[in-house]
Design a protein around this motif. Sequence first.
Motif, short mmCIF file in Angstrom:
data_model
loop_
_atom_site.label_atom_id
_atom_site.label_comp_id
_atom_site.label_asym_id
_atom_site.label_seq_id
_atom_site.Cartn_x
_atom_site.Cartn_y
_atom_site.Cartn_z
N CYS A 1 -1.36 -2.09 -15.65
CA CYS A 1 -2.28 -2.36 -16.76
C CYS A 1 -1.80 -3.61 -17.52
N GLU A 2 -0.49 -3.70 -17.67
CA GLU A 2 0.07 -4.84 -18.41
C GLU A 2 -0.12 -6.16 -17.65
N LEU A 3 -0.01 -6.11 -16.33
CA LEU A 3 -0.25 -7.31 -15.53
C LEU A 3 -1.72 -7.72 -15.62
N PRO B 1 0.80 -1.22 0.00
CA PRO B 1 0.00 0.00 0.00
C PRO B 1 0.84 1.27 0.00
N GLU B 2 2.04 1.21 0.58
CA GLU B 2 2.88 2.41 0.65
C GLU B 2 3.34 2.86 -0.73
N ALA B 3 3.28 1.99 -1.72
CA ALA B 3 3.72 2.34 -3.08
C ALA B 3 2.62 2.08 -4.10
N LEU B 4 1.38 2.11 -3.66
CA LEU B 4 0.23 1.83 -4.54
C LEU B 4 0.45 0.54 -5.35
N ALA C 1 -4.60 1.19 -12.57
CA ALA C 1 -3.91 0.06 -13.22
C ALA C 1 -3.08 0.72 -14.32
N LEU C 2 -1.89 1.16 -13.94
CA LEU C 2 -1.08 1.98 -14.85
C LEU C 2 0.21 1.25 -15.22
N GLY C 3 0.70 1.53 -16.41
CA GLY C 3 1.98 0.96 -16.83
C GLY C 3 1.98 -0.55 -16.63
N GLY C 4 2.96 -1.03 -15.85
CA GLY C 4 3.04 -2.47 -15.58
C GLY C 4 1.78 -3.01 -14.90
N GLU D 1 22.50 -3.68 -17.04
CA GLU D 1 21.85 -4.45 -15.96
C GLU D 1 20.44 -4.90 -16.38
N MET D 2 19.68 -3.97 -16.95
CA MET D 2 18.31 -4.33 -17.37
C MET D 2 18.36 -5.51 -18.35
N TYR D 3 19.31 -5.43 -19.29
CA TYR D 3 19.37 -6.44 -20.33
C TYR D 3 19.92 -7.76 -19.80
N GLY E 1 1.97 0.59 -11.53
CA GLY E 1 3.06 0.42 -12.49
C GLY E 1 4.25 -0.28 -11.91
N ALA E 2 5.28 -0.43 -12.74
CA ALA E 2 6.55 -0.95 -12.24
C ALA E 2 7.08 0.05 -11.23
N ASP E 3 7.91 -0.44 -10.30
CA ASP E 3 8.43 0.44 -9.25
C ASP E 3 9.49 1.37 -9.85
N ILE E 4 9.10 2.62 -10.01
CA ILE E 4 9.98 3.59 -10.68
C ILE E 4 11.23 3.84 -9.85
N LYS E 5 11.05 3.84 -8.52
CA LYS E 5 12.21 4.14 -7.67
C LYS E 5 13.25 3.01 -7.75
N ASP F 1 17.59 -9.48 -17.73
CA ASP F 1 16.29 -9.61 -18.42
C ASP F 1 15.18 -9.11 -17.49
N TRP F 2 15.35 -7.85 -17.09
CA TRP F 2 14.50 -7.27 -16.06
C TRP F 2 13.01 -7.52 -16.32
N PHE F 3 12.34 -8.11 -15.37
CA PHE F 3 10.91 -8.40 -15.42
C PHE F 3 10.53 -9.53 -16.39
N PRO G 1 1.38 5.15 -19.05
CA PRO G 1 1.99 6.48 -18.99
C PRO G 1 3.52 6.48 -19.08
N GLU G 2 4.12 5.35 -19.53
CA GLU G 2 5.59 5.25 -19.56
C GLU G 2 6.23 6.38 -20.36
N ILE G 3 5.50 6.86 -21.38
CA ILE G 3 6.04 7.92 -22.24
C ILE G 3 6.42 9.15 -21.41
N1 CO8 Z 1 6.69 3.29 -8.52
C1 CO8 Z 1 7.13 3.60 -7.27
N2 CO8 Z 1 6.40 4.26 -6.36
C2 CO8 Z 1 5.18 4.64 -6.71
C3 CO8 Z 1 4.63 4.37 -8.00
C4 CO8 Z 1 5.46 3.65 -8.92
N3 CO8 Z 1 5.02 3.28 -10.14
N4 CO8 Z 1 3.39 4.89 -8.05
C5 CO8 Z 1 3.15 5.47 -6.87
N5 CO8 Z 1 4.22 5.31 -6.06
C6 CO8 Z 1 4.39 5.81 -4.68
C7 CO8 Z 1 4.58 7.31 -4.65
O1 CO8 Z 1 5.93 7.64 -4.93
C8 CO8 Z 1 4.15 7.63 -3.24
O2 CO8 Z 1 5.19 7.30 -2.36
P1 CO8 Z 1 5.68 8.39 -1.26
O3 CO8 Z 1 4.47 8.57 -0.38
O4 CO8 Z 1 6.81 7.70 -0.59
O5 CO8 Z 1 6.02 9.62 -2.01
C9 CO8 Z 1 3.01 6.64 -2.99
O6 CO8 Z 1 3.18 5.59 -3.96
C10 CO8 Z 1 1.64 7.26 -3.21
O7 CO8 Z 1 1.61 7.82 -4.51
P2 CO8 Z 1 1.18 9.35 -4.80
O8 CO8 Z 1 1.46 10.20 -3.62
O9 CO8 Z 1 1.81 9.75 -6.10
O10 CO8 Z 1 -0.38 9.14 -4.96
P3 CO8 Z 1 -1.39 10.07 -5.79
O11 CO8 Z 1 -2.74 9.62 -5.41
O12 CO8 Z 1 -1.05 11.50 -5.64
O13 CO8 Z 1 -1.12 9.69 -7.35
C11 CO8 Z 1 -0.74 8.19 -9.21
C12 CO8 Z 1 -1.40 8.39 -7.81
C13 CO8 Z 1 -1.37 9.08 -10.26
C14 CO8 Z 1 -0.95 6.73 -9.58
C15 CO8 Z 1 0.77 8.51 -9.12
O14 CO8 Z 1 1.33 7.83 -7.99
C16 CO8 Z 1 1.58 8.10 -10.31
O15 CO8 Z 1 1.52 8.79 -11.34
N6 CO8 Z 1 2.35 7.01 -10.24
C17 CO8 Z 1 3.22 6.56 -11.30
C18 CO8 Z 1 2.43 5.95 -12.43
C19 CO8 Z 1 3.35 5.50 -13.54
O16 CO8 Z 1 4.04 6.28 -14.16
N7 CO8 Z 1 3.38 4.18 -13.82
C20 CO8 Z 1 4.21 3.61 -14.83
C21 CO8 Z 1 5.52 3.17 -14.25
S1 CO8 Z 1 6.69 2.57 -15.51
C22 CO8 Z 1 6.14 1.04 -15.87
O17 CO8 Z 1 5.18 0.56 -15.32
C23 CO8 Z 1 6.92 0.27 -16.88
C24 CO8 Z 1 6.48 -1.18 -16.89
C25 CO8 Z 1 7.37 -2.02 -17.73
C26 CO8 Z 1 8.59 -2.46 -16.99
C27 CO8 Z 1 9.27 -3.53 -17.82
C28 CO8 Z 1 10.72 -3.61 -17.55
C29 CO8 Z 1 11.37 -4.50 -18.59
#
Ligand code: CO8
Length: 258
Positions: free
Chosen positions: A111-113, A23-26, A106-109, A78-80, A65-69, A83-85, A131-133
Motif C-alpha cells: 500500500c505504501e509503495l 508470485p511465490e510470495a505475492l 496492496a498491504l503494508g509496504g 541491523e535495521m537502523y 507487504g514487506a517480506d516478513i520472512k 537504514d532498512w528500506f 496490517p503491520e499492527i
Molecule cells: N512476506 C513474505 N511472504 C509473504 C507475504 C509477506 N508480506 N505475504 C504473503 N507471503 C507468502 C506466504 O507466506 C505464502 O508463502 P508459502 O506458500 O511459502 O507459505 C505465499 O506468499 C502465499 O500467501 P498465503 O498463502 O498467505 O495467501 P492467502 O491468499 O491465504 O493470503 C494474504 C493472502 C491475506 C495477503 C496473506 O498472505 C497475508 O496476510 N500476508 C501478509 C500481509 C502483511 O502482513 N503485510 C504487511 C507486512 S509488514 C510491512 O509491509 C511493513 C512495511 C514497512 C517496512 C519498512 C522497513 C523500514
Amino acid sequence: MNDFTTITVSTEERIGMIRLNRPEALNALNAELMDEVVRAAVEFDADPEIGAILLSGSEKAFAAGADIKEMASKDFAEMYSRDWFGRWDEFARLRTPVVAAVSGYALGGGCELAMMADLIIAGESAKFGQPEIDLGVIPGMGGSQRLTRSVGKAKAMDMVLTGRHIGAEEAERIGLVSRVVPDELLETEAAKAAGTIASKSKPAAQMAKEAVSAAFESPLHQGLQFERRLFHALFSTEDQTEGMAAFAEKRSPEWKHR
Ligand code: CO8
C-alpha cells in the motif's frame, strides 16, 4: 535492463513498465526487489524517451507487504544501521510521473509503495491495508505519513490501528485511489492514463508533479509560492508558446519537449 529476477521491465511507446514478479510470495517486497525496482525506475527517469512509468503487480497481488520472512530475524541495530528500506525514498523522488495499477492485495509496504506513485488506478478486486499492527510493528515506508495526508486522520487511524483491509470502492471514496475500473480493464486503463501523461509536454508534466507533491511537504503559503514560480518558469518554454497558440488556433499542440 534485463538482468532482473524479481521484476519484469519493458517499454511501450513512451511508457516505462515495471511489473513486480515474485508470485511465490505475492510480490512481497524484499531487499532485492527494492534494489531492482529502484534501479529500473531511476533508469527510466533518466531516459528522455520515457514520459511516464507504470508500476503493476499480478492479478492476485500488487504486493502483500514487506517480506516478513526476510525481516523476521533482524534486530534494531541491523535495521537502523542499514537504514532498512531507505532506498525507497529514491523511488518517491522520481521526476517522471508514476502510475500504479493495483489489483488484489496492496498491504503494508505494498500500500505504501502504491502511495509513492502519483496516480493509483485500482481494479475492483483491489484491497488496501496497513496490517503491520498485527505483526507487532507499525508502517515503515510512509504509511503513517502519506496515508494520513491522503485520506485524513479518521481513516488513517482506522486503517493503521485496526489493520483492516478496505476495498477499491472505499479507497476511491476516501481519496486513496484516483480511479476504480473493472479488473479486466485495469491494464488497458492504466496504460492509457500513463500514455496520456507521456503525451504531454515533459517539463509541464514534471513541474505539475513537483507542484502537487509540494502540497504534501510544505505549509500552504510555501506551496503556493512554489507553484507560482513554476508557473512563471514555464513561460520560458516553447511548449507554453505552442500550447497557447494551438488553443487560439483551435488545433492540437505539437510539443517540442517530450
Ligand atoms: N512476506 C513474505 N511472504 C509473504 C507475504 C509477506 N508480506 N505475504 C504473503 N507471503 C507468502 C506466504 O507466506 C505464502 O508463502 P508459502 O506458500 O511459502 O507459505 C505465499 O506468499 C502465499 O500467501 P498465503 O498463502 O498467505 O495467501 P492467502 O491468499 O491465504 O493470503 C494474504 C493472502 C491475506 C495477503 C496473506 O498472505 C497475508 O496476510 N500476508 C501478509 C500481509 C502483511 O502482513 N503485510 C504487511 C507486512 S509488514 C510491512 O509491509 C511493513 C512495511 C514497512 C517496512 C519498512 C522497513 C523500514
